[in-house]
Design a protein around this motif. Sequence first.
Motif, PDB file in Angstrom:
ATOM      1  N   LEU A  79       0.823  -1.209   0.000  1.00 11.38           N
ATOM      2  CA  LEU A  79       0.000   0.000   0.000  1.00 11.38           C
ATOM      3  C   LEU A  79       0.855   1.256   0.000  1.00 11.38           C
ATOM      4  O   LEU A  79       0.492   2.271  -0.620  1.00 11.38           O
ATOM      5  CB  LEU A  79      -0.936  -0.013   1.213  1.00 11.38           C
ATOM      6  N   PHE A  80       2.008   1.202   0.702  1.00 14.12           N
ATOM      7  CA  PHE A  80       2.899   2.357   0.723  1.00 14.12           C
ATOM      8  C   PHE A  80       3.414   2.679  -0.678  1.00 14.12           C
ATOM      9  O   PHE A  80       3.356   3.836  -1.125  1.00 14.12           O
ATOM     10  CB  PHE A  80       4.078   2.095   1.661  1.00 14.12           C
ATOM     11  N   TYR A 124       3.227   5.748  -5.595  1.00 12.65           N
ATOM     12  CA  TYR A 124       3.260   5.792  -7.063  1.00 12.65           C
ATOM     13  C   TYR A 124       2.103   6.626  -7.608  1.00 12.65           C
ATOM     14  O   TYR A 124       2.294   7.455  -8.520  1.00 12.65           O
ATOM     15  CB  TYR A 124       3.203   4.372  -7.630  1.00 12.65           C
ATOM     16  N   ILE A 125       0.912   6.426  -7.054  1.00 13.17           N
ATOM     17  CA  ILE A 125      -0.253   7.196  -7.502  1.00 13.17           C
ATOM     18  C   ILE A 125      -0.031   8.689  -7.252  1.00 13.17           C
ATOM     19  O   ILE A 125      -0.322   9.527  -8.113  1.00 13.17           O
ATOM     20  CB  ILE A 125      -1.529   6.707  -6.783  1.00 13.17           C
ATOM     21  N   PHE A 126       0.504   9.020  -6.068  1.00 11.63           N
ATOM     22  CA  PHE A 126       0.746  10.424  -5.747  1.00 11.63           C
ATOM     23  C   PHE A 126       1.806  11.024  -6.668  1.00 11.63           C
ATOM     24  O   PHE A 126       1.664  12.165  -7.146  1.00 11.63           O
ATOM     25  CB  PHE A 126       1.203  10.563  -4.298  1.00 11.63           C
ATOM     26  N   ILE A 127       2.876  10.280  -6.918  1.00  8.60           N
ATOM     27  CA  ILE A 127       3.946  10.767  -7.787  1.00  8.60           C
ATOM     28  C   ILE A 127       3.413  11.045  -9.190  1.00  8.60           C
ATOM     29  O   ILE A 127       3.697  12.093  -9.781  1.00  8.60           O
ATOM     30  CB  ILE A 127       5.107   9.751  -7.841  1.00  8.60           C
ATOM     31  N   MET A 128       2.649  10.109  -9.730  1.00  8.87           N
ATOM     32  CA  MET A 128       2.104  10.286 -11.078  1.00  8.87           C
ATOM     33  C   MET A 128       1.140  11.470 -11.129  1.00  8.87           C
ATOM     34  O   MET A 128       1.236  12.332 -12.003  1.00  8.87           O
ATOM     35  CB  MET A 128       1.376   9.007 -11.519  1.00  8.87           C
ATOM     36  N   ALA A 129       0.196  11.508 -10.184  1.00  5.83           N
ATOM     37  CA  ALA A 129      -0.832  12.552 -10.198  1.00  5.83           C
ATOM     38  C   ALA A 129      -0.225  13.945 -10.010  1.00  5.83           C
ATOM     39  O   ALA A 129      -0.554  14.880 -10.751  1.00  5.83           O
ATOM     40  CB  ALA A 129      -1.869  12.270  -9.116  1.00  5.83           C
ATOM     41  N   ILE A 154       9.147   3.000 -14.437  1.00  5.57           N
ATOM     42  CA  ILE A 154       9.923   1.851 -14.895  1.00  5.57           C
ATOM     43  C   ILE A 154      10.254   0.872 -13.773  1.00  5.57           C
ATOM     44  O   ILE A 154      10.638  -0.267 -14.019  1.00  5.57           O
ATOM     45  CB  ILE A 154      11.228   2.327 -15.582  1.00  5.57           C
ATOM     46  N   THR A 155      10.098   1.303 -12.511  1.00  6.42           N
ATOM     47  CA  THR A 155      10.480   0.430 -11.394  1.00  6.42           C
ATOM     48  C   THR A 155       9.300   0.032 -10.497  1.00  6.42           C
ATOM     49  O   THR A 155       9.145  -1.140 -10.158  1.00  6.42           O
ATOM     50  CB  THR A 155      11.542   1.112 -10.511  1.00  6.42           C
ATOM     51  N   ILE A 156       8.483   0.998 -10.082  1.00  2.29           N
ATOM     52  CA  ILE A 156       7.438   0.725  -9.095  1.00  2.29           C
ATOM     53  C   ILE A 156       6.349  -0.239  -9.595  1.00  2.29           C
ATOM     54  O   ILE A 156       5.989  -1.172  -8.868  1.00  2.29           O
ATOM     55  CB  ILE A 156       6.802   2.035  -8.590  1.00  2.29           C
ATOM     56  N   PRO A 192      12.356  11.543  -3.591  1.00  2.87           N
ATOM     57  CA  PRO A 192      12.431  12.758  -4.416  1.00  2.87           C
ATOM     58  C   PRO A 192      11.204  12.930  -5.308  1.00  2.87           C
ATOM     59  O   PRO A 192      10.709  14.045  -5.482  1.00  2.87           O
ATOM     60  CB  PRO A 192      13.700  12.533  -5.248  1.00  2.87           C
ATOM     61  N   GLY A 193      10.709  11.812  -5.883  1.00  5.94           N
ATOM     62  CA  GLY A 193       9.548  11.916  -6.760  1.00  5.94           C
ATOM     63  C   GLY A 193       8.308  12.430  -6.052  1.00  5.94           C
ATOM     64  O   GLY A 193       7.464  13.094  -6.657  1.00  5.94           O
ATOM     65  N   SER A 194       8.185  12.124  -4.757  1.00  2.00           N
ATOM     66  CA  SER A 194       7.039  12.604  -3.977  1.00  2.00           C
ATOM     67  C   SER A 194       7.236  14.023  -3.472  1.00  2.00           C
ATOM     68  O   SER A 194       6.286  14.818  -3.426  1.00  2.00           O
ATOM     69  CB  SER A 194       6.799  11.669  -2.779  1.00  2.00           C
TER      70      SER A 194
END
Length: 311
Positions: free
Chosen positions: A28-29, A34-39, A75-77, A282-284
């Motif tokens: 879930l983490f 991943y969803i937050f980073i993309m959005a 590419i990773t998550i 960093p992505g977040s």
Amino acid sequence: MENYTYNSNLLLLEGLQVTQESMYPVFLFFLSSYIFIMASNIGIVVLIFIERALHQPMYFLFCNLSLNDIIGNSITIPRLLIDFWAPSSGHYITYAECVVQAFATHIYGTTSHTILMIMAFDRYVAICNPLRYTTIMSTRMVVKLTVSAWGAAFLLVAILLGLTLRLNRCRTFISNPYCDNASLFKLSCEDVSINNIYGLSFTVVLFTSSIGSVLVTYTKITAVCLINQNKSLNSKAFRTCATHLVIYLVMLWCSFVIIILHRFPEYSYYRKIAALLFHVIPGSLNPVIYGVQCKEIRKYIFTSRKISPVF
């Protein structure tokens, strides 16, 4: 005598080893991250391109950082999330997929440095040469800086992976959550001295150039602020430079943690966690620190007020 499988096209990826009790929280983490980073990153990129008031060099250069976070995490998550539900003996990946993942992973890490270097140059011009800012930071210059950031990373990583692709493989197990260059050349039973030498040189040159350019840039910016003692200029300099510097320090800290843990094989599990967090943290934080904390973007998001140029 140990049996070897030469140049197998199918590799076994270790993935992230977690206990049964912690599998769901960890899943879930990474999923929510991943969803937050993309959005957030896609939202920032779209906002900058559709809002004409944000069509300024600083924001266009920041788009590179968001695009890099999108590519690096995509590419990773997702692959990591899929492997959560497969048995450890079933984390198979083709050699071609592994090479693509390794290439994207190293591009992500390298461009994290080169993009922040060109963003530091933009802040230097804005603060030290405010009257010539629009002339120096023209559309052509922004394109040149962007191409140089991605082009330098592409060339360095292409050589890195090219040296690995020349090697014959005699192993099939990758002891890592995702593919990277070190994992790939460790599959070979040949001499990998050239790979180690180039990899070390690559790291030294990248970190020296990155830290050196940012240090020189901020030294000059600090000198200009101290000499001029202009409250308006210093306030704008602090506001725009603080976000950039925080992002750079976060990225640098994550990189150093991985490098340090590489020196301690007994902490390999923590190194694998750190390697994943290098993508996630960093992505977040980038869209939050640079996007929400940036006054101009915050004004548009929360008040839709007209935005004035930074300098």
